[in-house]
Scaffold this active site. Structure first.
Site, mmCIF file in Angstrom:
data_model
loop_
_atom_site.group_PDB
_atom_site.id
_atom_site.type_symbol
_atom_site.label_atom_id
_atom_site.label_comp_id
_atom_site.label_asym_id
_atom_site.label_seq_id
_atom_site.Cartn_x
_atom_site.Cartn_y
_atom_site.Cartn_z
ATOM 1 N N ARG A 203 -9.660 10.492 -12.371
ATOM 2 C CA ARG A 203 -9.072 10.420 -11.019
ATOM 3 C C ARG A 203 -8.540 9.034 -10.693
ATOM 4 N NH1 ARG A 203 -13.654 11.860 -7.155
ATOM 5 N NH2 ARG A 203 -12.018 11.560 -5.617
ATOM 6 N N LYS A 204 -8.761 8.059 -11.528
ATOM 7 C CA LYS A 204 -8.387 6.669 -11.194
ATOM 8 C C LYS A 204 -7.002 6.322 -11.735
ATOM 9 C CE LYS A 204 -12.317 5.209 -12.850
ATOM 10 N NZ LYS A 204 -13.485 4.382 -13.211
ATOM 11 N N ASP B 174 0.848 -1.192 0.000
ATOM 12 C CA ASP B 174 0.000 0.000 0.000
ATOM 13 C C ASP B 174 0.887 1.247 0.000
ATOM 14 O OD1 ASP B 174 -2.382 1.401 0.054
ATOM 15 O OD2 ASP B 174 -2.620 1.260 2.221
HETATM 16 C C1 LIG Z 1 -11.847 8.889 -2.235
HETATM 17 C C2 LIG Z 1 -12.616 7.571 -2.423
HETATM 18 C C3 LIG Z 1 -11.636 6.441 -2.804
HETATM 19 C C4 LIG Z 1 -13.601 7.736 -3.580
HETATM 20 O O1 LIG Z 1 -14.671 8.563 -3.155
HETATM 21 P P1 LIG Z 1 -15.098 9.885 -3.924
HETATM 22 O O2 LIG Z 1 -14.020 10.909 -3.863
HETATM 23 O O3 LIG Z 1 -16.442 10.253 -3.386
HETATM 24 O O4 LIG Z 1 -15.194 9.519 -5.426
HETATM 25 P P2 LIG Z 1 -16.151 8.493 -6.196
HETATM 26 O O5 LIG Z 1 -16.829 7.527 -5.279
HETATM 27 O O6 LIG Z 1 -16.993 9.297 -7.121
HETATM 28 O O7 LIG Z 1 -15.031 7.683 -7.022
HETATM 29 C C5 LIG Z 1 -14.274 8.273 -8.073
HETATM 30 C C6 LIG Z 1 -14.104 7.203 -9.111
HETATM 31 O O8 LIG Z 1 -13.392 6.107 -8.525
HETATM 32 C C7 LIG Z 1 -14.203 4.912 -8.566
HETATM 33 N N1 LIG Z 1 -14.020 4.173 -7.311
HETATM 34 C C8 LIG Z 1 -14.013 4.683 -6.081
HETATM 35 N N2 LIG Z 1 -13.789 3.706 -5.177
HETATM 36 C C9 LIG Z 1 -13.656 2.565 -5.893
HETATM 37 C C10 LIG Z 1 -13.416 1.218 -5.546
HETATM 38 N N3 LIG Z 1 -13.246 0.827 -4.260
HETATM 39 N N4 LIG Z 1 -13.309 0.324 -6.515
HETATM 40 C C11 LIG Z 1 -13.477 0.698 -7.796
HETATM 41 N N5 LIG Z 1 -13.695 1.947 -8.202
HETATM 42 C C12 LIG Z 1 -13.803 2.867 -7.252
HETATM 43 C C13 LIG Z 1 -15.633 5.395 -8.729
HETATM 44 O O9 LIG Z 1 -16.430 4.427 -9.361
HETATM 45 C C14 LIG Z 1 -15.434 6.633 -9.607
HETATM 46 O O10 LIG Z 1 -15.246 6.212 -10.936
HETATM 47 P P3 LIG Z 1 -15.835 7.057 -12.165
HETATM 48 O O11 LIG Z 1 -15.124 8.377 -12.136
HETATM 49 O O12 LIG Z 1 -17.287 7.176 -11.920
HETATM 50 O O13 LIG Z 1 -15.492 6.230 -13.381
HETATM 51 C C15 LIG Z 1 -13.386 7.210 -1.106
HETATM 52 O O14 LIG Z 1 -14.133 6.017 -1.308
HETATM 53 C C16 LIG Z 1 -12.463 7.063 0.077
HETATM 54 O O15 LIG Z 1 -12.036 8.049 0.668
HETATM 55 N N6 LIG Z 1 -12.144 5.794 0.475
HETATM 56 C C17 LIG Z 1 -11.189 5.576 1.565
HETATM 57 C C18 LIG Z 1 -9.753 5.592 1.029
HETATM 58 C C19 LIG Z 1 -8.772 5.277 2.120
HETATM 59 O O16 LIG Z 1 -8.919 5.717 3.244
HETATM 60 N N7 LIG Z 1 -7.717 4.488 1.774
HETATM 61 C C20 LIG Z 1 -6.703 4.122 2.737
HETATM 62 C C21 LIG Z 1 -5.790 5.278 3.091
HETATM 63 S S1 LIG Z 1 -4.710 5.766 1.750
HETATM 64 C C22 LIG Z 1 -3.301 4.817 2.026
HETATM 65 O O17 LIG Z 1 -3.094 4.282 3.069
HETATM 66 C C23 LIG Z 1 -2.357 4.657 0.876
HETATM 67 C C24 LIG Z 1 -1.268 5.620 0.813
HETATM 68 C C25 LIG Z 1 -0.042 5.349 1.382
HETATM 69 C C26 LIG Z 1 0.993 6.248 1.276
HETATM 70 C C27 LIG Z 1 0.818 7.428 0.573
HETATM 71 C C28 LIG Z 1 -0.395 7.697 -0.016
HETATM 72 C C29 LIG Z 1 -1.425 6.795 0.106
#
Ligand SMILES: CC(C)(COP(=O)(O)OP(=O)(O)OC[C@H]1O[C@@H](n2cnc3c(N)ncnc32)[C@H](O)[C@@H]1OP(=O)(O)O)[C@@H](O)C(=O)NCCC(=O)NCCSC(=O)Cc1ccccc1
Length: 166
Positions: free
Chosen positions: A126-127, A81
């Protein structure tokens, strides 16, 4: 299915401000479990690669074990991750893990160093789809773990809105 790169998504180029290949990255956040300086953290060391890649090393310690003498699978997933998340240096936008899939092919012993090589495979809006491989004890060692992930870029407010106050 979302971990399959859709037709039309293309492999991006590095942002012009990406540090040069070979640059060792400082922790993006000192309190990070993956790359920061926390006691008990993973303490990954990460180096920018060329062509939207990154290399990272994870020195497996006793406190990372799940079975006696063998790294915990969840800890290895956390290392990926981090190493996949660090690829954001190539697009220079914050992103978070939406999905992460790991395939464990060999045990990773305590005392070994896992060499992770990660790369961005494609981006669409954004993906960001990315993948990586972890090899035992050298960059050319036997493959122990493979991972694929989908990251989604977020605005900085994501962290101020959702993060607990310090
Ligand atoms: C931000 C988001 C992921 C998306 O929400 P929103 O902003 O409301 O956006 P929206 O839902 O509109 O989606 C946009 C597009 O994406 C798609 N899509 C979304 N999800 C999925 C899926 N699961 N599977 C498939 N697709 C998915 C969705 O269909 C849409 O697609 P489209 O444009 O219609 O084609 C939210 O669910 C969240 O915060 N989750 C928790 C994340 C979290 O805490 N992670 C752990 C901490 S980070 C870490 O530790 C790593 C790290 C380490 C070191 C350094 C850096 C990093």
């Amino acid at each position: 299915m979302s971990l399959s790169v859709p037709d039309g998504a293309v492999r991006p180029a590095s942002h012009p401000d990406t540090p040069a290949p070979g640059t060792e990255l400082p922790p993006h956040f000192r309190g990070c479990f993956g790359c920061g300086e926390l006691e008990g953290g993973l303490r990954l060391r990460q180096t920018v690669g060329d062509d939207v890649t990154m290399t990272s090393t994870f020195a497996v310690q006793r406190h990372h074990q799940g079975a006696p003498g063998i790294a915990h699978g969840g800890v290895i997933a956390a290392a990926f991750d981090e190493a996949l998340g660090a690829l954001a240096v190539h697009h220079r936008e914050p992103s978070v893990t939406a999905e992460l899939q790991t395939r464990f092919r060999r045990p990773v012993p305590v005392g070994s160093v896992l060499h992770l090589r990660t790369r961005i495979d494609a981006r669409e809006g954004r993906k960001v789809w990315c993948s990586g491989v972890g090899r035992l004890d050298s960059p050319d060692g036997p493959v122990a773990v493979e991972a694929t992930a989908l990251f989604v870029t977020v605005p900085m407010e994501h962290f101020t809105t959702h993060g607990a106050p310090h």
